[in-house]
Design a protein around this motif. Structure first.
Motif, short mmCIF file in Angstrom:
data_model
loop_
_atom_site.label_atom_id
_atom_site.label_comp_id
_atom_site.label_asym_id
_atom_site.label_seq_id
_atom_site.Cartn_x
_atom_site.Cartn_y
_atom_site.Cartn_z
N GLN A 1 0.80 -1.22 0.00
CA GLN A 1 0.00 0.00 0.00
C GLN A 1 0.83 1.27 0.00
O GLN A 1 0.53 2.22 -0.70
CB GLN A 1 -0.94 -0.01 1.20
N ASP A 2 1.90 1.32 0.78
CA ASP A 2 2.68 2.54 0.92
C ASP A 2 4.00 2.51 0.15
O ASP A 2 4.74 3.49 0.18
CB ASP A 2 2.96 2.82 2.39
N GLN A 3 4.32 1.40 -0.48
CA GLN A 3 5.59 1.30 -1.19
C GLN A 3 5.47 1.85 -2.60
O GLN A 3 4.40 1.81 -3.20
CB GLN A 3 6.06 -0.15 -1.22
N PRO A 4 6.56 2.39 -3.13
CA PRO A 4 6.50 2.96 -4.48
C PRO A 4 6.23 1.91 -5.54
O PRO A 4 6.55 0.74 -5.37
CB PRO A 4 7.89 3.59 -4.65
N ILE A 5 5.64 2.36 -6.61
CA ILE A 5 5.54 1.55 -7.81
C ILE A 5 6.85 1.71 -8.57
O ILE A 5 7.27 2.83 -8.86
CB ILE A 5 4.37 2.02 -8.69
N ILE A 6 7.51 0.60 -8.86
CA ILE A 6 8.77 0.65 -9.60
C ILE A 6 8.68 -0.34 -10.76
O ILE A 6 8.55 -1.55 -10.54
CB ILE A 6 9.98 0.31 -8.72
N ALA A 7 8.70 0.17 -11.97
CA ALA A 7 8.65 -0.66 -13.15
C ALA A 7 9.93 -0.48 -13.95
O ALA A 7 10.43 0.64 -14.10
CB ALA A 7 7.45 -0.30 -14.02
N CYS A 8 10.47 -1.58 -14.43
CA CYS A 8 11.70 -1.57 -15.23
C CYS A 8 11.37 -1.99 -16.65
O CYS A 8 10.80 -3.07 -16.86
CB CYS A 8 12.74 -2.52 -14.62
N ILE A 9 11.72 -1.14 -17.61
CA ILE A 9 11.58 -1.48 -19.03
C ILE A 9 12.99 -1.55 -19.60
O ILE A 9 13.69 -0.53 -19.67
CB ILE A 9 10.74 -0.43 -19.79
N THR A 10 13.42 -2.74 -19.98
CA THR A 10 14.78 -2.92 -20.50
C THR A 10 14.75 -2.70 -22.00
O THR A 10 14.02 -3.38 -22.73
CB THR A 10 15.31 -4.31 -20.16
N VAL A 11 15.55 -1.73 -22.47
CA VAL A 11 15.42 -1.26 -23.85
C VAL A 11 16.77 -1.21 -24.55
O VAL A 11 17.83 -1.12 -23.93
CB VAL A 11 14.78 0.15 -23.87
N GLY A 12 16.71 -1.25 -25.88
CA GLY A 12 17.88 -0.97 -26.71
C GLY A 12 18.85 -2.12 -26.82
O GLY A 12 18.76 -3.14 -26.12
N GLU A 13 19.84 -1.91 -27.69
CA GLU A 13 20.83 -2.96 -27.97
C GLU A 13 21.74 -3.25 -26.80
O GLU A 13 22.32 -4.34 -26.72
CB GLU A 13 21.66 -2.56 -29.19
#
Length: 219
Positions: free
Chosen positions: A8-20
């Protein structure tokens, strides 16, 4: 896209791995207000934009840990949709428009047409809903390398500290002694249970790297 478990109180952290070079772009958001920052949009802007829509978050800033091309090349495309304030350290600002790098990539310069709205320095803070990120200067991989600290939860270390590794220092502006100093005095002094989200590779923790990193020991 990978996303950390969200209580509930923790940040949303999303990782998008991109590029060569498989660079990690991060979305860091407040779970209550859905305000967010985009950290290091390096490539594949459509994937980053789709992740923002999927998470139903609202970007407030675009932040760069440093200026190497694999961390900056989606800034303009992302900015067309989210023209929010852009920030990088002054010592890496030249990389946005470096002609040699653009030629090496077979692209027309500048790699980033936008001018930054803010130049980062030690101690700067960004408020994202109920959360904050603090700028920690961690040069060595590049002259203007910084990390972004959320004191209660995590740090985004850019290309300074990796899982069982450190950033290379053989590129122009790199300095091995400087990166070791940054890690020992700025990162290893943080709470050991702090999660570390690096610019490449898998997440780690301060504790893991203090005691297991073969490149930078405690002394």
């Amino acid at each position: 896209m990978s996303e950390t478990a969200n209580h509930q109180d923790q940040p949303i952290i999303a990782c998008i791995t991109v590029g060569e070079l498989a660079e990690n772009c991060y979305l860091f958001a407040c779970p209550k207000t859905r305000e967010a920052v985009i950290i290091d949009p390096g490539d594949e802007a459509e994937r980053i934009l789709n992740a923002i829509k999927e998470l139903q978050i609202t970007p407030k800033y675009i932040l760069n840990t440093h200026g190497h091309y694999d961390h900056i090349c989606a800034i303009d495309a992302v900015s067309e949709v989210y023209p929010v304030p852009l920030a990088i350290h002054s010592a890496d600002l030249y990389m946005y428009t470096d002609a040699d790098t653009a030629r090496m990539l077979g692209k027309e310069g500048p790699l980033v047409k936008r001018k930054p709205d803010m130049l980062l320095k030690e101690g700067d803070r960004f408020t994202i809903g109920t959360l904050s990120l603090e700028v920690i200067e961690t040069p060595g991989h590049s002259p203007g390398g910084v990390s972004f600290l959320c004191p209660e939860y995590c740090i985004f270390s850019g290309d300074t500290l990796f899982y069982r590794g450190i950033g290379r220092t053989d590129l122009p502006g790199g300095d091995y002694e400087q990166i070791v100093h940054s890690i020992r005095t700025k990162l290893y002094t943080l709470p050991e249970d702090l999660a570390v989200f690096p610019g490449h590779g898998e997440p780690t923790s301060i504790e893991e790297e203090k005691y297991e990193n073969p490149f930078v020991s405690l002394d």
